[in-house]
Design an enzyme around this catalytic site. Sequence first.
Site, PDB file in Angstrom:
ATOM      1  N   TYR A  81       0.849  -1.204   0.000  1.00  0.00           N
ATOM      2  CA  TYR A  81       0.000   0.000   0.000  1.00  0.00           C
ATOM      3  C   TYR A  81       0.876   1.243   0.000  1.00  0.00           C
ATOM      4  CZ  TYR A  81      -3.227   3.552   1.828  1.00  0.00           C
ATOM      5  OH  TYR A  81      -3.968   4.697   2.010  1.00  0.00           O
TER       6      TYR A  81
ATOM      7  N   LYS B  15       1.065   4.355  -2.733  1.00  0.00           N
ATOM      8  CA  LYS B  15       0.873   5.757  -2.372  1.00  0.00           C
ATOM      9  C   LYS B  15       2.125   6.585  -2.674  1.00  0.00           C
ATOM     10  CE  LYS B  15      -3.392   6.015  -0.921  1.00  0.00           C
ATOM     11  NZ  LYS B  15      -4.379   6.882  -1.623  1.00  0.00           N
TER      12      LYS B  15
END
Length: 230
Positions: free
Chosen positions: A142, A146
């Site tokens: 994740y 990002k």
Amino acid sequence: MKIKNSVVIVTGANRGLGKQFAAQLLERGAERVYAAARNPELVDLPGVDAIRLDVTDQQHVDDAAHAVGHADIVINNAGFSSFARLVDGDLNDIRREIEVNYFGALRMIRAFAPAMRNRGRGAFLNVSSVMAWLGYEHSNSYGASKAANWAMSNGLREELAGAGIQVSSVLLGSTDTDMMAGIDVPKNRPEELVATVLDQFEGGVNEILADDAAQGLKSGLSDDRGSFAG
């Protein structure tokens, strides 16, 4: 970029930060707010136009761009986290994080930027995360997605320089949304965080450090990488 009298589309607007963005845009006088979600029937906010949008589906993105016609502001809020580890996490989960958090936002930008260029004005607000700068025992895929989102915003400012298009990225820490449900850590209140973000966005801030976590981490980016473990 001023919100009053603007046309805005918010992705992932059926809950969490997306719902708060849509609500506060209306409060600030946006002319029209398109609340985009994979399941638009779950959008329960009076005053918005709910539209179906899965940012991983190019046809959905094209249909949304056609339905909106032009947007003054695009808020790329849709996000997905599987909490996958890089070494042994499910690759399908990792691919979905990249598809939603990076390619999904990029699809929206590529769909809406040409009309903004033609009109000589517009703005993108891309929601990243302090996970772009952190390493944890989990969730690093994740974070990688990002980080790609953050780098994308930096590059877009250069590519769109002179076109009258604002590109703002948002960096934030743990916030009380469905994604963080069940994780026992201090969390931002979504309504307070979104108010801070929109204040800075209207002020033309390119990189919005929305909370203490983002401000502290950004100030230490020149430190040794080992200090960025969660």
